[in-house]
Design a protein around this motif. Structure first.
Motif, PDB file in Angstrom:
ATOM      1  N   UNK A  71       0.818  -1.214   0.000  1.00  0.00           N
ATOM      2  CA  UNK A  71       0.000   0.000   0.000  1.00  0.00           C
ATOM      3  C   UNK A  71       0.853   1.265   0.000  1.00  0.00           C
ATOM      4  N   UNK A  72       2.178   1.138   0.101  1.00  0.00           N
ATOM      5  CA  UNK A  72       3.053   2.305   0.064  1.00  0.00           C
ATOM      6  C   UNK A  72       3.325   2.706  -1.391  1.00  0.00           C
ATOM      7  N   UNK A  73       3.621   3.972  -1.597  1.00  0.00           N
ATOM      8  CA  UNK A  73       4.070   4.447  -2.901  1.00  0.00           C
ATOM      9  C   UNK A  73       5.554   4.166  -3.101  1.00  0.00           C
ATOM     10  N   UNK A  74       6.032   4.469  -4.314  1.00  0.00           N
ATOM     11  CA  UNK A  74       7.412   4.144  -4.683  1.00  0.00           C
ATOM     12  C   UNK A  74       8.000   5.285  -5.496  1.00  0.00           C
ATOM     13  N   UNK A  75       9.185   5.756  -5.071  1.00  0.00           N
ATOM     14  CA  UNK A  75       9.936   6.759  -5.812  1.00  0.00           C
ATOM     15  C   UNK A  75      11.403   6.360  -5.769  1.00  0.00           C
ATOM     16  N   UNK A  76      11.955   6.031  -6.927  1.00  0.00           N
ATOM     17  CA  UNK A  76      13.340   5.601  -7.015  1.00  0.00           C
ATOM     18  C   UNK A  76      14.007   6.261  -8.208  1.00  0.00           C
ATOM     19  N   UNK A  77      15.290   6.542  -8.055  1.00  0.00           N
ATOM     20  CA  UNK A  77      16.040   7.119  -9.175  1.00  0.00           C
ATOM     21  C   UNK A  77      16.035   6.195 -10.385  1.00  0.00           C
TER      22      UNK A  77
END
Length: 270
Positions: A71-77
């Protein structure tokens, strides 16, 4: 937004344990590629390298973290941005290898950076530098630690030991410029902030166009060690916004920060 916006619950300790385990797994996998011939491609119009080690570490982090917290979002380079992250209260903010150029060149100053960001603020963060056998960690209501031992920023003296690019130092006004003892180049921004947190240096000036994944975990670790990372307005950073890049920033212990920000504002004005 203040730290009071973050609820104090056992979940942040549980998330910290989760991201530590994932960062160690990813970092140890990347270490298997270190100082070996690796495939490298270039992104951002040839300005930024990405190696097969970055991608392997990113895959491990994404599988472990989203597998545990779907349920968490994801932000990765190293992942194409998915704007559904903006609809999530809690987001993983990840740089699989912060300091890829150093990694490719066989230098040890690179790390895995993982943060849990809740409603724009870091709630848990870890930096793992496997080549140095160093692990930094904090939650928003815990002390910062390095390899399990508490760390604090140092009290600055008259001479300021700063990690600052040479071209930036030359543009700073006197007499502030004369106070600076420039430390050797630190290729990983996240690790540079960790060096402030554990008292090795006094501060740094961050050039424009750093990103959430460079900063979020180290920002929290530095804050819990008694320092701060700020924009030129003197306010804390907010993460997981539509635009994830930042302008000029200053980071230092509390006593050194006001003069550093003032010098950086003067730099920005020219």
């Amino acid at each position: 937004m203040s730290e009071t916006a973050l609820p104090t619950t056992p979940s942040w300790d549980e998330d910290l344990a989760l991201i530590i385990a994932a960062a160690v797994a990813a970092g140890d996998t990347a270490l298997g590629y270190f100082r070996r011939t690796v495939d490298v491609r270039w992104k951002n119009e040839g300005r930024s390298p990405v190696s097969e080690a970055d991608l392997a570490a990113n895959d491990i982090l994404r599988t472990r973290l989203l597998g545990a917290r779907p349920d968490y979002g994801w932000l990765s380079e190293e992942t194409d941005d998915d704007e559904t992250r903006l609809t999530r209260d809690t987001v993983f903010v990840v740089d699989p290898i912060d300091g890829t150029r150093a990694f490719i060149e066989g230098k040890e100053l690179w790390c895995v950076s993982v943060a849990v960001v809740h409603r724009g603020l870091p709630a848990a963060g870890v930096l793992y530098a496997p080549a140095l056998e160093e692990l930094f960690q904090a939650t928003h209501d815990s002390e910062a630690c390095k390899n399990g031992e508490p760390i604090v920023v140092r009290d600055p003296g008259e001479r300021l030991h700063l990690a600052v690019a040479d071209d930036v130092v030359k543009k700073l006004h006197s007499p502030y410029r004369e106070r600076i003892e420039r430390v050797p180049h630190v290729p990983s921004l996240a690790y540079r902030l960790a060096m402030i947190a554990d008292g090795r240096i006094d501060g740094t000036i961050v050039k424009k166009n750093s990103h959430d994944w460079d900063l979020a975990a180290a920002d929290l670790i530095l804050a819990r060690a008694g320092g701060a990372l700020r924009g030129l307005d003197g306010l804390p950073l907010s993460y997981n916004r539509p635009i994830v890049s930042h302008g000029f920033l200053g980071a230092a212990s509390g006593q050194a920060l006001p003069s550093l920000l003032a010098a950086t504002r003067a730099l920005e004005a020219h």
